[in-house]
Enzyme design. Structure first.
Site, PDB file in Angstrom:
ATOM      1  N   ASP A 161       3.961  18.013 -42.155  1.00 35.30           N
ATOM      2  CA  ASP A 161       2.880  16.513 -41.988  1.00 35.30           C
ATOM      3  C   ASP A 161       2.472  15.762 -42.664  1.00 35.30           C
ATOM      4  O   ASP A 161       1.733  15.301 -43.538  1.00 35.30           O
ATOM      5  CB  ASP A 161       1.546  17.731 -41.230  1.00 35.30           C
ATOM      6  CG  ASP A 161       0.749  17.109 -40.404  1.00 35.30           C
ATOM      7  OD1 ASP A 161       0.835  16.014 -40.431  1.00 35.30           O
ATOM      8  OD2 ASP A 161      -0.296  17.711 -40.289  1.00 35.30           O
ATOM      9  N   HIS A 167      17.586  -3.149 -31.973  1.00 33.92           N
ATOM     10  CA  HIS A 167      19.391  -2.305 -32.008  1.00 33.92           C
ATOM     11  C   HIS A 167      20.268  -3.419 -31.199  1.00 33.92           C
ATOM     12  O   HIS A 167      21.144  -2.961 -31.541  1.00 33.92           O
ATOM     13  CB  HIS A 167      18.668  -0.771 -31.286  1.00 33.92           C
ATOM     14  CG  HIS A 167      18.434  -0.878 -29.776  1.00 33.92           C
ATOM     15  ND1 HIS A 167      17.397  -1.036 -29.117  1.00 33.92           N
ATOM     16  CD2 HIS A 167      19.676  -0.445 -28.724  1.00 33.92           C
ATOM     17  CE1 HIS A 167      17.756  -0.794 -27.698  1.00 33.92           C
ATOM     18  NE2 HIS A 167      18.560  -0.808 -27.491  1.00 33.92           N
ATOM     19  N   LYS A 180      25.103  -3.920 -31.141  1.00 29.98           N
ATOM     20  CA  LYS A 180      25.431  -4.236 -30.380  1.00 29.98           C
ATOM     21  C   LYS A 180      26.277  -5.225 -30.586  1.00 29.98           C
ATOM     22  O   LYS A 180      26.365  -6.136 -31.170  1.00 29.98           O
ATOM     23  CB  LYS A 180      24.886  -4.333 -28.956  1.00 29.98           C
ATOM     24  CG  LYS A 180      23.777  -3.401 -28.129  1.00 29.98           C
ATOM     25  CD  LYS A 180      23.242  -3.621 -27.515  1.00 29.98           C
ATOM     26  CE  LYS A 180      21.851  -3.122 -26.593  1.00 29.98           C
ATOM     27  NZ  LYS A 180      22.744  -1.852 -26.314  1.00 29.98           N
ATOM     28  N   GLU A 199      16.892  -3.930 -16.353  1.00 25.12           N
ATOM     29  CA  GLU A 199      17.061  -2.733 -16.372  1.00 25.12           C
ATOM     30  C   GLU A 199      16.826  -1.885 -15.344  1.00 25.12           C
ATOM     31  O   GLU A 199      15.913  -2.096 -13.782  1.00 25.12           O
ATOM     32  CB  GLU A 199      16.276  -1.835 -16.755  1.00 25.12           C
ATOM     33  CG  GLU A 199      16.416  -2.531 -18.884  1.00 25.12           C
ATOM     34  CD  GLU A 199      15.868  -1.324 -19.778  1.00 25.12           C
ATOM     35  OE1 GLU A 199      16.455  -0.742 -20.077  1.00 25.12           O
ATOM     36  OE2 GLU A 199      14.604  -1.782 -19.326  1.00 25.12           O
ATOM     37  N   ASP A 227       7.871  -4.907 -24.822  1.00 28.51           N
ATOM     38  CA  ASP A 227       8.837  -3.992 -25.284  1.00 28.51           C
ATOM     39  C   ASP A 227      10.001  -4.628 -25.192  1.00 28.51           C
ATOM     40  O   ASP A 227      11.215  -3.901 -25.769  1.00 28.51           O
ATOM     41  CB  ASP A 227       8.844  -2.864 -23.981  1.00 28.51           C
ATOM     42  CG  ASP A 227      10.198  -1.180 -24.076  1.00 28.51           C
ATOM     43  OD1 ASP A 227       9.422  -0.740 -25.597  1.00 28.51           O
ATOM     44  OD2 ASP A 227      10.455  -1.394 -23.011  1.00 28.51           O
ATOM     45  N   HIS A 272      13.835  -7.579 -28.876  1.00 30.37           N
ATOM     46  CA  HIS A 272      15.338  -7.725 -28.179  1.00 30.37           C
ATOM     47  C   HIS A 272      15.566  -9.400 -27.360  1.00 30.37           C
ATOM     48  O   HIS A 272      16.609 -10.118 -27.885  1.00 30.37           O
ATOM     49  CB  HIS A 272      15.846  -7.455 -27.362  1.00 30.37           C
ATOM     50  CG  HIS A 272      15.005  -5.649 -27.389  1.00 30.37           C
ATOM     51  ND1 HIS A 272      15.537  -5.412 -28.417  1.00 30.37           N
ATOM     52  CD2 HIS A 272      14.597  -4.531 -26.994  1.00 30.37           C
ATOM     53  CE1 HIS A 272      15.128  -3.808 -28.751  1.00 30.37           C
ATOM     54  NE2 HIS A 272      14.654  -3.588 -27.570  1.00 30.37           N
TER      55      HIS A 272
HETATM   56  C1  BG6 Z   1      14.223  -0.751 -26.047  1.00 29.79           C
HETATM   57  C2  BG6 Z   1      12.706  -0.399 -25.082  1.00 29.79           C
HETATM   58  O1  BG6 Z   1      13.794  -1.066 -26.944  1.00 29.79           O
HETATM   59  O2  BG6 Z   1      14.897  -0.807 -25.283  1.00 29.79           O
HETATM   60  C3  BG6 Z   1      13.410   0.776 -23.494  1.00 29.79           C
HETATM   61  O3  BG6 Z   1      11.736   0.430 -25.933  1.00 29.79           O
HETATM   62  C4  BG6 Z   1      14.553  -0.341 -22.644  1.00 29.79           C
HETATM   63  O4  BG6 Z   1      12.304   0.156 -22.421  1.00 29.79           O
HETATM   64  C5  BG6 Z   1      15.644   0.249 -24.174  1.00 29.79           C
HETATM   65  O5  BG6 Z   1      15.008   0.334 -21.846  1.00 29.79           O
HETATM   66  C6  BG6 Z   1      16.777  -1.059 -23.362  1.00 29.79           C
HETATM   67  O6  BG6 Z   1      17.894  -0.660 -24.084  1.00 29.79           O
HETATM   68  P1  BG6 Z   1      18.915  -0.575 -24.074  1.00 29.79           P
HETATM   69  O7  BG6 Z   1      20.448  -0.818 -25.473  1.00 29.79           O
HETATM   70  O8  BG6 Z   1      19.557  -0.017 -23.619  1.00 29.79           O
HETATM   71  O9  BG6 Z   1      19.329  -2.106 -23.094  1.00 29.79           O
END
Ligand code: BG6
Length: 485
Positions: A89, A176, A180, A214, A233, A238
């Site tokens: 914890d 992330h 890619k 999305e 978000d 991104h």
């Molecule tokens: C995340 C967001 O960082 O990226 C999500 O918090 C989103 O809301 C996601 O769905 C999208 O990632 P990807 O790789 O599916 O385009």
């Protein structure tokens, strides 16, 4: 250059990200022999299970999340043999001390990567605890998931807390998208070819569109999402990273400082969108019930179960005020519950300066770099329409279409976290976000939020399964541009 880590400690190891992405990516590295033989992995979280229970859980998660043809029991076992678990914890000093002891033993004097996949409010306290236990010195690095805060002030507080223990070169902020393949391919395309760069500027490009659409809704993450919204978000991280890679000057080398120095220049050149401009330059939306992929889906408020002013869609018109991009609008758009999944960067070139074919319409060229769901590069060109053309040559638009999956059919497509883990384990932070980038991005976003609050902007409704509020279309059309749908 740092040594490859001998220990990876994952905080939040029983969470959804760990099960869906992190361990399946470690499986990929194991399968390719990319984890050093001695590397150990220690999962930690509040869930009170023993190491066997944890390994069983991870085994199931990997079998569920790695494509079936790629999952091999012997490799899985080899990975599980590296894994240990310690329930701790992070609010409890005694429990942290015990975790620290375990880390000391497993580390065996080697490098350590701490991956904090917890709520961001724990980042600074965890790092400070590691510092107190003398586990944050040279040879250690920390990986932080987004979001780094929810505005500039909170991002500074987190960064201050973390960097009191880990100096900046040892802080790896994950976006992330940078892991890619398609995103890295954008760099390959721009800087591995002589063809595009001379055209990559305001003289030849009329406008740029970056879309991350999305089809999913908030997928049971309503509590997180409602405090975040599309702007925090997706756009703050991104999308601004995509914009940086699209707009930056050529770095001298593909190495951390060179690349990140160029990205920060773009962020600092972004024209501020503040109180005076939010109404004309931005659009916020929130989905209502509708249909996506032929299925009826509820609206955001129904999913959430309460009233909310959080935006699930945002579109805006940005400008990078420098020589290269003077006067070129960058349209950015992201939303949940759009008609189809699509991540792409679209560059619209200018028309030919003079047409030698009277009566034939020459459409301007366009280059589209599609990142998701499939990776392709499409170049629209004009060509002669076959025929005898007695009344003048006719033109038709044709497309050069490169399908990366087909082109590299024998290569396995790597999930983003494989790349990011490999780099973090080896200590290369080129594809991670530096502190100044995060903070410059927040500063820019904060001005928009301030404008929204000042103008009392509430998101406009759009039915699920559409491309967002009509106002987003109008925003582009006012300038003679239209979104690619
Ligand atoms: C995340 C967001 O960082 O990226 C999500 O918090 C989103 O809301 C996601 O769905 C999208 O990632 P990807 O790789 O599916 O385009």
């Amino acid at each position: 250059m740092p040594n490859p880590a001998s220990l990876l400690v994952i905080f939040g190891a029983t969470g959804d990200l760990a099960q869906r992405m992190l361990f399946p990516s470690l499986y990929g590295l194991e399968a390719d022999g990319l984890c050093t033989p001695a590397m150990r992995i220690l999962g930690t979280g509040r869930t009170d299970i023993d190491a066997d229970g944890f390994r069983a859980q991870i085994g199931d998660a990997i079998r569920r999340n790695v494509p079936s043809g790629e999952c091999n029991e012997a490799t899985l076992q080899a990975l599980l043999d590296r894994i240990d678990y310690f329930a701790a914890d992070t609010n409890d000093e005694a429990s942290l001390q015990q975790l620290g002891e375990r880390i000391r033993v497993l580390r065996e004097g080697g490098d350590v990567v701490y991956h904090l996949s917890t709520a961001p409010r724990f980042y600074a306290p965890i790092c400070e605890a590691l510092g107190r236990m003398d586990l944050g010195g040279p040879g250690t690095r920390v990986l932080l998931e987004k979001p780094i805060g929810h505005d500039l002030a909170s991002a500074i507080a987190i960064n201050d807390g973390v960097t009191r223990v880990f100096d900046e070169e040892r802080v790896f902020r994950v976006d992330h998208y940078l892991g890619k393949e398609g995103v890295q391919n954008l760099l390959a395309l721009r800087f591995g070819n002589a063809l595009f760069e001379p055209l990559w500027n305001a003289r030849h490009i009329q406008h740029v569109q970056i879309t991350v659409a999305e089809t999913v809704g908030v997928e049971g993450r309503g509590d997180y999402y409602d405090h975040s919204g599309a702007m925090r978000d997706m756009l703050q991280n991104h999308m601004l990273q995509l914009l940086c890679l699209t707009a930056m000057e050529p770095p001298a080398r593909f190495e951390p400082s060179a690349v990140r120095n160029e990205k920060i220049k773009v962020l600092r050149s972004l024209r501020r969108i503040g109180r005076e401009d939010v109404v004309t330059e931005t659009v916020a939306g929130q989905y209502t019930s509708g249909a996506v992929d032929g299925k009826v889906v509820p609206g955001y408020l129904e999913e959430l179960g309460r009233a909310s002013r959080t935006e699930t869609f945002v579109a805006l018109r940005a400008h990078v005020d420098n020589w290269r991009w003077s006067g070129v609008p960058f349209y950015l758009r992201t939303g949940k519950r759009m008609p189809r999944r699509s991540t792409e960067i679209h560059l619209q070139f200018r028309a030919v300066p003079h047409s030698i074919f009277p009566g034939a319409l020459a459409q301007p060229n366009a280059l589209t770099i599609r990142l998701q769901p499939e990776e392709r590069i499409e170049l629209k060109l004009m060509s002669k329409t076959p025929g005898l053309d007695r009344s003048g040559l006719k033109l038709s638009e044709v497309e050069l279409d490169l399908d990366m999956h087909e082109e590299f059919a024998t290569f396995r497509r790597r999930p983003a976290y494989e790349r990011l883990y490999l780099d973090a384990i080896e200590g290369n932070n080129t594809l991670f976000v530096r502190r100044d980038e995060t903070e410059a991005a927040w500063e820019w976003i904060d001005a928009i939020f301030d404008g929204w609050r000042h103008a009392n902007i509430t998101p406009r409704p759009y039915p699920a399964g559409t491309w967002g509020p009509a106002a987003a279309v109008a925003m582009a059309e006012r300038h003679g541009h239209s979104w690619r749908d």
